[in-house]
Design an enzyme around this catalytic site. Structure first.
Site, PDB file in Angstrom:
ATOM      1  N   LEU A   1       0.683  -1.322   0.006  1.00 48.11           N
ATOM      2  CA  LEU A   1       0.072  -0.011   0.170  1.00 48.11           C
ATOM      3  C   LEU A   1       0.875   1.329  -0.174  1.00 48.11           C
ATOM      4  O   LEU A   1       1.963   1.375   0.498  1.00 48.11           O
ATOM      5  CB  LEU A   1      -1.034   0.032   1.064  1.00 48.11           C
ATOM      6  CG  LEU A   1      -0.490  -0.206   2.613  1.00 48.11           C
ATOM      7  CD1 LEU A   1      -0.125   1.078   3.076  1.00 48.11           C
ATOM      8  CD2 LEU A   1      -1.475  -1.034   3.304  1.00 48.11           C
TER       9      LEU A   1
ATOM     10  N   GLY B   1      10.965  10.056  -1.354  1.00 43.72           N
ATOM     11  CA  GLY B   1      10.888  10.123  -0.001  1.00 43.72           C
ATOM     12  C   GLY B   1      10.211   8.757   0.382  1.00 43.72           C
ATOM     13  O   GLY B   1       9.811   7.810  -0.464  1.00 43.72           O
TER      14      GLY B   1
ATOM     15  N   CYS C   1       9.823   3.623   2.722  1.00 40.74           N
ATOM     16  CA  CYS C   1      10.174   2.267   2.152  1.00 40.74           C
ATOM     17  C   CYS C   1      11.122   2.193   1.000  1.00 40.74           C
ATOM     18  O   CYS C   1      12.166   1.322   1.181  1.00 40.74           O
ATOM     19  CB  CYS C   1       8.826   1.805   1.390  1.00 40.74           C
ATOM     20  SG  CYS C   1       7.683   1.067   2.733  1.00 40.74           S
TER      21      CYS C   1
HETATM   22  C1  UDX Z   1       5.603   2.947  -1.770  1.00 40.94           C
HETATM   23  C2  UDX Z   1       4.988   1.924  -2.581  1.00 40.94           C
HETATM   24  O1  UDX Z   1       4.401   2.645  -3.673  1.00 40.94           O
HETATM   25  C3  UDX Z   1       4.117   0.900  -2.126  1.00 40.94           C
HETATM   26  O2  UDX Z   1       3.808   0.113  -2.937  1.00 40.94           O
HETATM   27  C4  UDX Z   1       5.013   0.422  -0.780  1.00 40.94           C
HETATM   28  O3  UDX Z   1       4.267  -0.705  -0.155  1.00 40.94           O
HETATM   29  C5  UDX Z   1       5.606   1.250   0.086  1.00 40.94           C
HETATM   30  O4  UDX Z   1       6.330   2.219  -0.695  1.00 40.94           O
HETATM   31  P1  UDX Z   1       4.932   5.216  -0.814  1.00 40.94           P
HETATM   32  O5  UDX Z   1       6.213   5.219  -0.084  1.00 40.94           O
HETATM   33  O6  UDX Z   1       3.525   5.279   0.234  1.00 40.94           O
HETATM   34  O7  UDX Z   1       4.684   3.656  -1.329  1.00 40.94           O
HETATM   35  O8  UDX Z   1       4.599   6.197  -1.841  1.00 40.94           O
HETATM   36  P2  UDX Z   1       4.779   6.383  -3.448  1.00 40.94           P
HETATM   37  O9  UDX Z   1       3.702   6.739  -4.147  1.00 40.94           O
HETATM   38  O10 UDX Z   1       5.384   5.041  -4.051  1.00 40.94           O
HETATM   39  O11 UDX Z   1       5.981   7.492  -3.480  1.00 40.94           O
HETATM   40  C6  UDX Z   1       7.347   7.289  -3.130  1.00 40.94           C
HETATM   41  C7  UDX Z   1       8.214   8.438  -3.291  1.00 40.94           C
HETATM   42  O12 UDX Z   1       8.276   8.759  -4.682  1.00 40.94           O
HETATM   43  C8  UDX Z   1       7.204   9.772  -2.918  1.00 40.94           C
HETATM   44  O13 UDX Z   1       8.357  10.875  -2.513  1.00 40.94           O
HETATM   45  C9  UDX Z   1       6.745  10.250  -4.619  1.00 40.94           C
HETATM   46  O14 UDX Z   1       6.605  11.601  -4.305  1.00 40.94           O
HETATM   47  C10 UDX Z   1       7.832  10.059  -5.314  1.00 40.94           C
HETATM   48  N1  UDX Z   1       7.659   9.635  -6.567  1.00 40.94           N
HETATM   49  C11 UDX Z   1       6.596   8.854  -7.035  1.00 40.94           C
HETATM   50  C12 UDX Z   1       8.153  10.525  -7.615  1.00 40.94           C
HETATM   51  O15 UDX Z   1       8.879  11.458  -7.270  1.00 40.94           O
HETATM   52  N2  UDX Z   1       7.632  10.350  -8.904  1.00 40.94           N
HETATM   53  C13 UDX Z   1       6.913   9.395  -9.244  1.00 40.94           C
HETATM   54  O16 UDX Z   1       6.406   9.350 -10.435  1.00 40.94           O
HETATM   55  C14 UDX Z   1       6.144   8.796  -8.271  1.00 40.94           C
END
Ligand code: UDX
Ligand code: ADP
Length: 466
Positions: free
Chosen positions: A165, A275, A278
């Site tokens: 998630l 960030g 995970c």
């Molecule tokens: C992630 C995974 O998506 C999820 O499946 C796992 O279980 C936990 O880690 P999360 O950390 O909640 O989830 O956020 P996510 O939406 O994946 O984004 C992670 C980071 O990447 C954020 O800082 C987001 O801003 C950045 N991001 C994401 C980008 O910079 N560009 C993108 O295109 C997508």
């Protein structure tokens, strides 16, 4: 097949809270109890005022309202929760080690081990133990070894059930999961445990999306899924640096490559750096495991994803300094956003922390506005870095609850989280109250160049030349 009637979840955090709420909603015949050592957190989960739940996730409070007190319970009596349940989820936090061997890379499994010892001490009947926390490969083996040596003759089946998630969409991701992964032993008892957990999920997830594997595949898949996602972000961010030096536009490049169905369009938004709790941790785990097996090239390959992410954050901060005539000393710089992405109050590993740290080193006066993050969290994040004293952090950085107050008399605004409300602000008014020239550094690509330039801003957007 065994039908589970009582579930206990150890850890009432970002993973345990939403996951158990959804299980309780979809499985009304199962009693779900979430336990945590942190009494304050449990009290927040039990607060009558649903706006005081310890975490914010769209849709969560409505589900808690429907289930709490019926078949969903929050308690600080960990032992009782363990004793009563047939199936125990472990969803405690596993931060990166800050000491000893593997410092800065390996996961700290202290909390997991404490849970295992607790279960071993309390359990009087056979239990299925489900790892839900993000863990390095082979943790199930360690859990099994602790549990099997209790000498009480109680049988434990260990399953790995990684969570996928994403924060901000946790409820949606749980309700409509792309897949649920369940890893377990290939013995008859292991199969029965896997089937029992599959049955829980099949209350709302189609059977063909519940995948059963062996334990190691399941544990590794979780790390690999996050490593691939983070790699996409680092890949597009590396291209954003190139775009800024040429006349290419990173959004156009993302769109063009995303149309290739083999590449796909998701997770190609260039940003100030990823960030969250995970991505970095999981990659560090992967790197650590690879190194421990002597696979140096594999470790180096994945480590580069983090090196690129650090570079992106540093590049953004450096660009602010060099654009503001090579000095930000004493200059007010407003931060719009502190959370690691929109729709969450979570700030773990948020790029904003590191960018603030870099600017404070240059003696800037940073003023932060974030619609959901508390002042206390922001200061804790900075203090945790240990770069300067807590007093110094509070002297140099202020937190405000009004975006206009942040912008007032500032030299520059840096957009660090893509909150929707930032797009709807009266940017003309903001321009009026800022010092001139008024600079905006858009680290999330949410504002339009043409509009901002027309209003008179000096506008810098990540991934585009200026
Ligand atoms: C992630 C995974 O998506 C999820 O499946 C796992 O279980 C936990 O880690 P999360 O950390 O909640 O989830 O956020 P996510 O939406 O994946 O984004 C992670 C980071 O990447 C954020 O800082 C987001 O801003 C950045 N991001 C994401 C980008 O910079 N560009 C993108 O295109 C997508
Ligand atoms: P995550 O994002 O992995 O859910 P959180 O930090 O949000 O992480 O939540 C983890 C929760 O686990 C915390 O509320 C913490 O108090 C709890 N916890 C950690 N160790 C134990 C333990 N041994 N027994 C019970 N609860 C624990």
């Amino acid at each position: 097949m065994k039908k589970i009637t009582k579930i206990c979840c150890i850890g009432a955090g970002y993973v345990g809270g939403p996951t158990m709420s959804v299980i309780a909603l979809k499985c009304p015949e199962i009693q779900v109890t979430v336990v945590d050592l942190n009494e304050k957190r449990i009290a927040q989960w039990n607060d009558e005022d649903l706006d005081k739940l310890p975490i914010y996730e769209p849709g969560l409070k409505e589900i808690v309202a429907q289930t709490r007190g019926k078949n969903l319970f929050f308690s600080s009596d960990v032992d009782k929760g363990i004793d009563e349940a047939e199936m125990i989820f472990i969803s405690v936090n596993t931060p990166t080690k800050t000491y000893g061997k593997g410092k800065g890379q390996a996961a700290d499994l202290k909390n997991i081990e404490l849970c295992a010892r607790n279960i071993a001490r309390v359990a009087k009947e056979d239990k299925i133990v489900v790892e839900k926390s993000t863990l390095p490969v082979r943790t199930a083996e360690a859990l099994k070894s602790i549990l099997d040596n209790t000498g009480k003759g109680v049988k434990f089946e260990i399953l790995s059930n990684p969570e996928f998630l994403a924060e901000g969409t946790a409820i949606e991701d749980l309700l409509n999961a792309d897949r649920v992964l369940i890893g377990g032993d290939e013995t008859a008892a292991g199969q029965a445990a896997k089937d029992a957990l599959s049955w829980v999920y099949e209350h709302w997830i189609p059977k063909d999306r519940v995948l059963q594997t062996n334990v190691w595949s399941s544990e590794l898949s979780k790390l690999v899924a996050n490593a691939f996602l983070a790699q996409r972000v680092s890949s597009i961010n590396s291209i954003s640096a190139l775009c800024e030096k040429t006349d290419a536009n990173v959004a156009e490049v993302s769109r063009a490559i995303g149309f290739d169905s083999r590449i796909g369009s998701k997770f190609l938004n260039s940003s100030v750096g990823f960030g969250g709790s995970c991505f970095q941790k999981d990659i560090l785990n992967l790197v650590y495991i690879a190194k421990s097996f002597g696979l140096t090239e594999v470790a180096d390959y994945w480590e580069q994803v983090i090196i690129m992410n650090d570079y992106q954050k540093r590049r953004f901060a450096d660009n602010i300094v060099s654009t503001l005539y090579n000095t930000v000393s004493g200059k007010k710089i407003a931060f719009y956003g502190w959370a690691f992405k929109k729709d969450t109050n979570d700030t773990r590993e948020s790029a904003a922390i590191y960018i603030a740290d870099a600017l404070l080193d240059e003696m800037a006066q940073v003023v932060v506005y974030d619609p959901k993050v508390k002042e206390e969290t922001i200061y804790n994040d900075l203090d945790y870095l240990g770069t300067r004293s807590p007093e110094e952090n509070r002297r140099l950085l202020k937190v405000v609850s009004d975006p206009m107050e942040a912008a007032e008399q500032s030299h520059a605004i840096a957009i660090l989280t893509e909150w929707d409300e930032f797009k709807t602000y009266d940017w003309q008014k903001i321009h009026e109250i800022m010092l001139k020239p008024a600079f905006v550094f858009d680290g999330r690509r949410i504002l339009e160049n043409e509009k901002m330039e027309k209003l008179g801003f000096k506008f810098y957007k990540i991934g585009q030349s200026h």
